[in-house]
Design a protein around this motif. Structure first.
Motif, PDB file in Angstrom:
ATOM      1  N   ASN A 143       0.925  -1.260   0.082  1.00  0.00           N
ATOM      2  CA  ASN A 143      -0.122  -0.363  -0.039  1.00  0.00           C
ATOM      3  C   ASN A 143       0.818   1.392  -0.036  1.00  0.00           C
ATOM      4  O   ASN A 143       0.467   2.156   0.920  1.00  0.00           O
ATOM      5  CB  ASN A 143      -0.928   0.156   1.395  1.00  0.00           C
ATOM      6  N   LEU A 144       1.778   1.275  -0.766  1.00  0.00           N
ATOM      7  CA  LEU A 144       2.561   2.675  -0.986  1.00  0.00           C
ATOM      8  C   LEU A 144       1.721   3.591  -2.192  1.00  0.00           C
ATOM      9  O   LEU A 144       0.923   3.015  -2.960  1.00  0.00           O
ATOM     10  CB  LEU A 144       3.929   2.422  -1.623  1.00  0.00           C
ATOM     11  N   VAL A 145       1.947   4.843  -1.954  1.00  0.00           N
ATOM     12  CA  VAL A 145       1.183   5.819  -2.716  1.00  0.00           C
ATOM     13  C   VAL A 145       2.215   5.953  -4.128  1.00  0.00           C
ATOM     14  O   VAL A 145       3.238   6.093  -3.905  1.00  0.00           O
ATOM     15  CB  VAL A 145       1.213   6.896  -2.142  1.00  0.00           C
ATOM     16  N   GLN A 146       1.495   5.387  -5.147  1.00  0.00           N
ATOM     17  CA  GLN A 146       2.246   4.992  -6.407  1.00  0.00           C
ATOM     18  C   GLN A 146       3.034   6.403  -6.893  1.00  0.00           C
ATOM     19  O   GLN A 146       3.986   6.309  -7.567  1.00  0.00           O
ATOM     20  CB  GLN A 146       1.368   4.470  -7.372  1.00  0.00           C
ATOM     21  N   GLU A 147       2.116   7.546  -6.711  1.00  0.00           N
ATOM     22  CA  GLU A 147       2.570   8.797  -7.095  1.00  0.00           C
ATOM     23  C   GLU A 147       3.869   9.302  -6.475  1.00  0.00           C
ATOM     24  O   GLU A 147       4.263  10.580  -6.879  1.00  0.00           O
ATOM     25  CB  GLU A 147       1.587   9.783  -7.145  1.00  0.00           C
ATOM     26  N   LEU A 148       4.112   8.847  -5.066  1.00  0.00           N
ATOM     27  CA  LEU A 148       5.369   9.497  -4.355  1.00  0.00           C
ATOM     28  C   LEU A 148       6.501   8.549  -4.345  1.00  0.00           C
ATOM     29  O   LEU A 148       6.320   7.418  -4.639  1.00  0.00           O
ATOM     30  CB  LEU A 148       4.570   9.502  -3.058  1.00  0.00           C
ATOM     31  N   TYR A 199      11.035   7.998  -0.459  1.00  0.00           N
ATOM     32  CA  TYR A 199      11.233   9.066   0.577  1.00  0.00           C
ATOM     33  C   TYR A 199       9.898   9.572   0.988  1.00  0.00           C
ATOM     34  O   TYR A 199       9.626   9.919   2.230  1.00  0.00           O
ATOM     35  CB  TYR A 199      12.477  10.022   0.191  1.00  0.00           C
ATOM     36  N   GLU A 200       9.273  10.008  -0.155  1.00  0.00           N
ATOM     37  CA  GLU A 200       7.871  10.915   0.285  1.00  0.00           C
ATOM     38  C   GLU A 200       7.250   9.970   0.831  1.00  0.00           C
ATOM     39  O   GLU A 200       6.366  10.391   1.766  1.00  0.00           O
ATOM     40  CB  GLU A 200       7.583  11.417  -1.104  1.00  0.00           C
ATOM     41  N   LEU A 232       5.341  10.253   4.637  1.00  0.00           N
ATOM     42  CA  LEU A 232       3.859  10.634   4.506  1.00  0.00           C
ATOM     43  C   LEU A 232       2.865  10.873   5.913  1.00  0.00           C
ATOM     44  O   LEU A 232       2.591  11.935   6.184  1.00  0.00           O
ATOM     45  CB  LEU A 232       2.977   9.712   3.552  1.00  0.00           C
ATOM     46  N   SER A 264      14.889   7.677  -3.921  1.00  0.00           N
ATOM     47  CA  SER A 264      14.379   8.608  -4.892  1.00  0.00           C
ATOM     48  C   SER A 264      13.525   7.820  -5.975  1.00  0.00           C
ATOM     49  O   SER A 264      12.923   8.393  -7.016  1.00  0.00           O
ATOM     50  CB  SER A 264      15.281   9.230  -5.443  1.00  0.00           C
ATOM     51  N   MET A 272      16.265  15.689  -0.285  1.00  0.00           N
ATOM     52  CA  MET A 272      15.035  15.263  -0.472  1.00  0.00           C
ATOM     53  C   MET A 272      14.128  16.179   0.244  1.00  0.00           C
ATOM     54  O   MET A 272      14.175  16.383   1.464  1.00  0.00           O
ATOM     55  CB  MET A 272      14.941  13.792  -0.232  1.00  0.00           C
ATOM     56  N   LYS A 273      12.849  16.361  -0.392  1.00  0.00           N
ATOM     57  CA  LYS A 273      11.980  17.424   0.268  1.00  0.00           C
ATOM     58  C   LYS A 273      10.649  16.610   0.897  1.00  0.00           C
ATOM     59  O   LYS A 273      10.598  15.474   0.519  1.00  0.00           O
ATOM     60  CB  LYS A 273      11.370  18.291  -0.866  1.00  0.00           C
ATOM     61  N   PRO A 310       7.069  15.868   1.429  1.00  0.00           N
ATOM     62  CA  PRO A 310       5.924  15.720   0.687  1.00  0.00           C
ATOM     63  C   PRO A 310       4.889  16.818   1.226  1.00  0.00           C
ATOM     64  O   PRO A 310       4.814  17.126   2.246  1.00  0.00           O
ATOM     65  CB  PRO A 310       5.547  14.487   0.579  1.00  0.00           C
ATOM     66  N   THR A 352       2.348  17.873  -3.479  1.00  0.00           N
ATOM     67  CA  THR A 352       3.277  16.508  -4.192  1.00  0.00           C
ATOM     68  C   THR A 352       2.236  15.524  -4.463  1.00  0.00           C
ATOM     69  O   THR A 352       2.470  15.006  -5.433  1.00  0.00           O
ATOM     70  CB  THR A 352       4.225  16.323  -3.140  1.00  0.00           C
ATOM     71  N   GLY A 393       1.499  14.750  -8.094  1.00  0.00           N
ATOM     72  CA  GLY A 393       1.918  13.251  -8.370  1.00  0.00           C
ATOM     73  C   GLY A 393       0.689  12.512  -8.966  1.00  0.00           C
ATOM     74  O   GLY A 393       0.876  11.596  -9.954  1.00  0.00           O
ATOM     75  N   ASN A 394      -0.465  12.481  -8.303  1.00  0.00           N
ATOM     76  CA  ASN A 394      -1.504  11.958  -9.044  1.00  0.00           C
ATOM     77  C   ASN A 394      -1.937  12.383 -10.367  1.00  0.00           C
ATOM     78  O   ASN A 394      -2.325  11.641 -11.424  1.00  0.00           O
ATOM     79  CB  ASN A 394      -2.902  12.470  -8.211  1.00  0.00           C
ATOM     80  N   THR A 446       0.907  10.736 -12.733  1.00  0.00           N
ATOM     81  CA  THR A 446       0.874   9.496 -13.130  1.00  0.00           C
ATOM     82  C   THR A 446      -0.394   8.668 -13.633  1.00  0.00           C
ATOM     83  O   THR A 446      -0.457   7.592 -14.098  1.00  0.00           O
ATOM     84  CB  THR A 446       0.959   8.440 -11.774  1.00  0.00           C
ATOM     85  N   GLN A 469      -6.816   3.703  -2.378  1.00  0.00           N
ATOM     86  CA  GLN A 469      -5.699   4.448  -1.778  1.00  0.00           C
ATOM     87  C   GLN A 469      -6.281   5.442  -0.993  1.00  0.00           C
ATOM     88  O   GLN A 469      -5.576   5.852   0.086  1.00  0.00           O
ATOM     89  CB  GLN A 469      -5.521   5.371  -3.192  1.00  0.00           C
ATOM     90  N   PHE A 471      -6.435   3.558   2.091  1.00  0.00           N
ATOM     91  CA  PHE A 471      -5.308   3.600   2.870  1.00  0.00           C
ATOM     92  C   PHE A 471      -4.941   4.723   3.596  1.00  0.00           C
ATOM     93  O   PHE A 471      -4.139   4.636   4.565  1.00  0.00           O
ATOM     94  CB  PHE A 471      -4.140   3.091   1.849  1.00  0.00           C
ATOM     95  N   LEU A 530      -3.924   5.322   7.456  1.00  0.00           N
ATOM     96  CA  LEU A 530      -2.723   5.796   7.906  1.00  0.00           C
ATOM     97  C   LEU A 530      -2.918   7.137   8.847  1.00  0.00           C
ATOM     98  O   LEU A 530      -1.991   7.647   9.396  1.00  0.00           O
ATOM     99  CB  LEU A 530      -1.893   6.547   6.723  1.00  0.00           C
TER     100      LEU A 530
END
Lengths: 230, 608
Positions: free
Chosen positions: A95-100, A103-104, A108, A136, B1-2, B4, B8, B12-13, B16, B302, B305, B309
């Motif tokens: 369940n990782l966010v595919q868009e991040l 590291y992001e 989260l 990355s 690295m920044k 999020p 972001t 990102g959505n 992708t 998503q 999920f 979290l």
């Protein structure tokens, strides 16, 4: 010290054929820093128990206490904050966010909590989990084992008290599974986190401090209780 | 690295899910083009009508003749006059026929501005001895003069509110032609000879022995115009200053009031366009809701999920709402550009008097409105998204629940294609219905749109001839005062044929909307005489005949000229000319009969 406790926990589902009791009057408690494995055959209610304990689902009956405080009083917002700050989750399907990026994804929960990340702590996690060279990358560019490591890092990024893991090695091959399991054990020990893990694999369960075996929604075996009675 | 951020996640959505979002963006742009385009169209129609009205009538609410300083002071206090400008009537000019003459005035710059004096050829007089005439005034006086020519006219010298008995010959240099004004005002009031259609320079003075008559163009405050008591106040004002020329301008005020109030009674076509706009916006919103819904449904796992979290419901709205905001920010400029040029093209196609007014304020409002539309439409699926359970992250309970709720009997025959289609239909029952409803709404709206386009074209914007005659509708009797069945009837085909057979008639339009607008290429002298040239209006119908300049002979001549006897016969049997019982049945007929002392049967349709 009891960190999590449930009393007379019951979960029922309505089905075409009537009511199904997924959890049947379970009372349990978990100590701080304990590694508990919940095991049992398919449909025994082990995942349901984990979801109820972690407030992902609301029980039909009974009560759950976190640090002695009943979760019944919590509204949806408070439960969300509890999950965000005190609980960590590792799922079978990562369940990782595919868009991040990796590291992001790790940061989260910190972002959701509007906190500044504890860089020293995060770097330590990254080092322990050995994912420094994959940070990355997007999840789609990572292997199953690497994704699960990122998921573990994310689960503990907010310094939770309890880490809930639902079949964390279920999607991994034997070797990677063992690696992930030892990492889970290591981080829970290293950071003093209670680890409650659901698995149907007995060899995985055997590595836990305590094994709970469920059948038809009831606990049929609790190694801790057995040890205490001896 | 920044670290999020919500952005972001949103960007990102977008990155992708390019394909899905590309389709969604196209959908949103279309929806926005519909909504903002209809806004531009409505504003163009509205502004066009307003502009034409101002061009025709000027910006003033009223024109007073013979005001003194004290009267003006009283007016400022009692009538709440906010702005005024002065001119002076120097006399009454005519060539051969006195009834075809006009007042000649010298106007201040402010008065010209308020009266909307627009030079369409040549220039405005700058020196004594120069004159500019309204187009129709020149025709009416049968002047065969061009700009730069010398013209000699008879002048009745002004003496306050009267004229001196002697008439003098006066020679002017015609420096310019002014756009018609007097006739339009006269149309909405009565034919007052005091309204100037000839203009001289400010250097001009009144002839010896005479005294100029002050013309005061005034504007009232919005508050005064909104107040129902304004008519009473005006009436009392006129009553207490009896030397003012009263009757001529009360009606004029009445006509312009709605514009001044900002609640201009939008013409039927304008209302239709407004209703159409609202409907289009609603459909657009439904489209956007559906697009977002589908998008969020695909990401249930998503969202579940993120809830697991520890994302709160507000945060879910924030994260996915940001996506909607980014999308609207991408779509807004594109759709505004498309709708801007699209509306411009549409207006060009519709043609007629309709003009496109690029209103920058409307652009900004359109942009803000589009963003609000998208955000509001996105809110519904967003609220639904907040209800997604964290458990969605772990397993697809949705499918399980649906399977439980719907008893699908698939054991009897096991055909995979049949089974799949059956299940798909069962699961998408709600959505299938929604799509059908949207389709039906779209078809209905398209139908209404085509009907409205034809209606707009017929009703308002067809002015091809030089002159127009309105038939079949009283200016003072609105559609609503007629029975529904009569309203729907329109001008009968026989009547249309009769009108078309009349001499000079070039075209006829609006007959389907009950009011026929006859465009003719030229007006006879009788027509010009009848009502200042440009219109055969209904200003003398409906109880206002006492202001009419018509004579019985004029009227009968017009009928003869246009061969309207046949039309009279047809129309006299046409029930569409009957007025509502509650609003003075046959008032017009009676009034007219009274005015011209006519006996026997009479068809009022022919005089409208």
């Amino acid at each position: 010290m009891k960190i999590l406790e449930c009393r007379n926990l019951t979960k029922e589902y309505l089905s075409g054929d009537g009511v199904i009791k997924a959890i049947d009057d379970i009372s349990l408690s978990f100590e701080q820093g304990e590694f508990v494995a919940i095991t049992g055959p398919s449909g025994s209610g082990k995942s349901t128990l984990l979801h109820n304990l972690s407030s992902l689902e609301n029980p039909t009956g009974g009560e759950i206490f976190y640090n002695g405080e009943s979760l019944k009083k919590y509204n949806d917002n408070q439960l969300s904050i509890l999950r965000r700050r005190r609980f960590g989750f590792v799922f079978q399907s990562y369940n990782l966010v595919q868009e991040l990026t990796g590291y992001e994804n790790i940061l989260l929960p910190v972002m959701l909590d509007k906190k500044k990340p504890d860089e020293e702590y995060i770097n330590k996690i990254i080092e322990v989990l050995n994912i420094g060279d994959r940070l990355s990358h997007l999840p789609s560019a990572l292997s199953g084992g690497q994704q699960q490591r990122i998921a573990i890092a994310r689960a503990i990024a907010n310094k939770p008290s309890i880490l809930f893991a639902d079949e964390p090695t279920g999607n991994l091959d034997g070797k990677t599974g063992r690696e992930v399991l030892s990492l889970l054990k290591y981080v829970s020990h290293e950071f003093g986190i209670t680890l409650i893990m659901v698995t149907h694999d007995l060899s995985v369960a055997e590595q836990a401090d305590r094994i709970l075996t469920l059948e038809d929604g009831k606990i049929v075996r609790d190694t801790k209780a057995e040890a205490e009675s001896k | 690295m920044k670290m999020p951020t919500v952005n972001t996640l949103a960007f990102g959505n977008l990155k992708t899910r390019k394909k899905q979002y590309a389709l969604m963006i196209v959908g949103i742009i279309l929806a926005m083009v519909f909504s903002s385009g209809s806004m531009f169209l409505t504003s163009s129609i509205s502004k066009g009508i307003k502009d034409i009205t101002y061009q025709q009538n000027g910006y003033q609410n009223e024109i007073f003749f013979g005001m003194t300083d004290d009267t003006l002071k009283d007016g400022i206090e009692s009538l709440d006059i906010t702005d005024y400008a002065d001119g002076e009537n120097l006399g009454f000019l005519f060539s051969e026929d006195e009834t075809a003459g006009t007042s000649v005035a010298k106007m201040s710059e402010e008065a010209n501005e308020m009266y909307y004096t627009r030079v369409i050829e040549g220039r405005y007089p700058e020196n004594a001895g120069e004159i500019a005439l309204e187009e129709d005034a020149a025709v009416r006086m049968k002047l065969k003069a061009a700009v730069g020519d010398k013209i000699t006219l008879n002048l009745k010298i002004q003496s306050g509110n009267e004229y001196l008995t002697e008439t003098v010959k006066k020679t002017y240099t015609l420096t310019g032609i002014i756009g018609n004004r007097r006739n339009y005002i006269a149309r909405s009031t009565v034919n007052s000879p005091l309204l100037p259609a000839a203009f001289v320079s400010e250097k001009e003075t009144v002839e010896a022995g005479g005294k100029a008559q002050r013309i005061t163009f005034v504007k009232y405050s919005a508050a005064f115009l909104k107040n129902d008591t304004c008519y009473d106040k005006l009436y009392n004002f006129y009553k207490s200053h009896s030397f003012l020329d009263m009757g001529a301008h009360m009606r004029y005020v009445e006509i312009l009031f709605p514009y001044a109030m900002g609640t201009h009674d939008l013409s039927t076509s304008n209302k239709t366009a407004a209703i159409l706009s609202v409907m289009l916006m609603l459909v657009s919103c439904v489209g956007i809701v559906n697009a977002f819904n589908a998008n969020l449904l695909e990401r249930k796992k998503q969202i579940g999920f993120l809830r697991a979290l520890g994302t709160t419901r507000q945060q879910i709205i924030k994260i996915y709402g940001r996506e909607a905001l980014i999308l609207s920010l991408i779509c807004t400029p594109v759709s505004l550009i498309i709708s801007f040029f699209g509306t411009k093209l549409l207006v060009k196609i519709i043609g007629g008097d309709m003009m496109f007014f690029p209103d920058w304020k409307m652009l900004i409002i359109g942009a803000a409105f589009s963003i609000i539309c998208v955000m509001t439409a996105a809110l519904i699926p967003l609220l639904r998204a907040t209800k997604i359970a964290p458990m969605q992250a772990v397993r697809n309970i949705d499918m399980t629940r649906r399977m439980k709720n719907r008893k699908i009997n698939s054991q009897k025959e096991f055909s995979m294609p049949k089974l799949l289609s059956k299940r798909n239909m069962t699961f998408s029952k709600g959505r299938t219905a929604a799509v059908s409803i949207i389709l039906v709404v779209c078809i209905l709206i398209s139908g209404a749109g085509f009907a409205a386009a034809e209606y707009i074209k017929n009703d308002t914007f067809e002015r091809k001839g030089d002159y127009q005659i309105y038939l079949g509708d009283s200016y003072f009797y609105s559609y609503t005062n007629l029975k529904k069945a009569e309203r729907e009837m329109g001008v009968s085909p026989n009547s249309v044929n009769d009108i078309l057979c009349s001499p000079y008639v070039r075209s006829i339009s609006g007959h389907e909307c009950r009011r026929a607008v006859v465009s003719i290429d030229r007006a006879s002298d009788y027509l010009k005489l009848a009502d200042s040239g440009n219109y055969i209006s209904s200003s003398f119908v409906g109880g206002h005949n006492d202001y009419c300049d018509f004579t019985k002979e004029n009227y009968l001549d017009i009928l003869e000229q246009l061969r309207l006897e046949d039309l009279q016969n047809v129309r006299s049997g046409d029930p569409s000319v009957q007025y509502d019982d509650n609003y003075g049945k046959n008032t017009a007929k009676d009034d007219y009969r009274k005015a011209f002392n006519l006996e026997g049967e009479f068809a009022e349709a022919s005089i409208n």
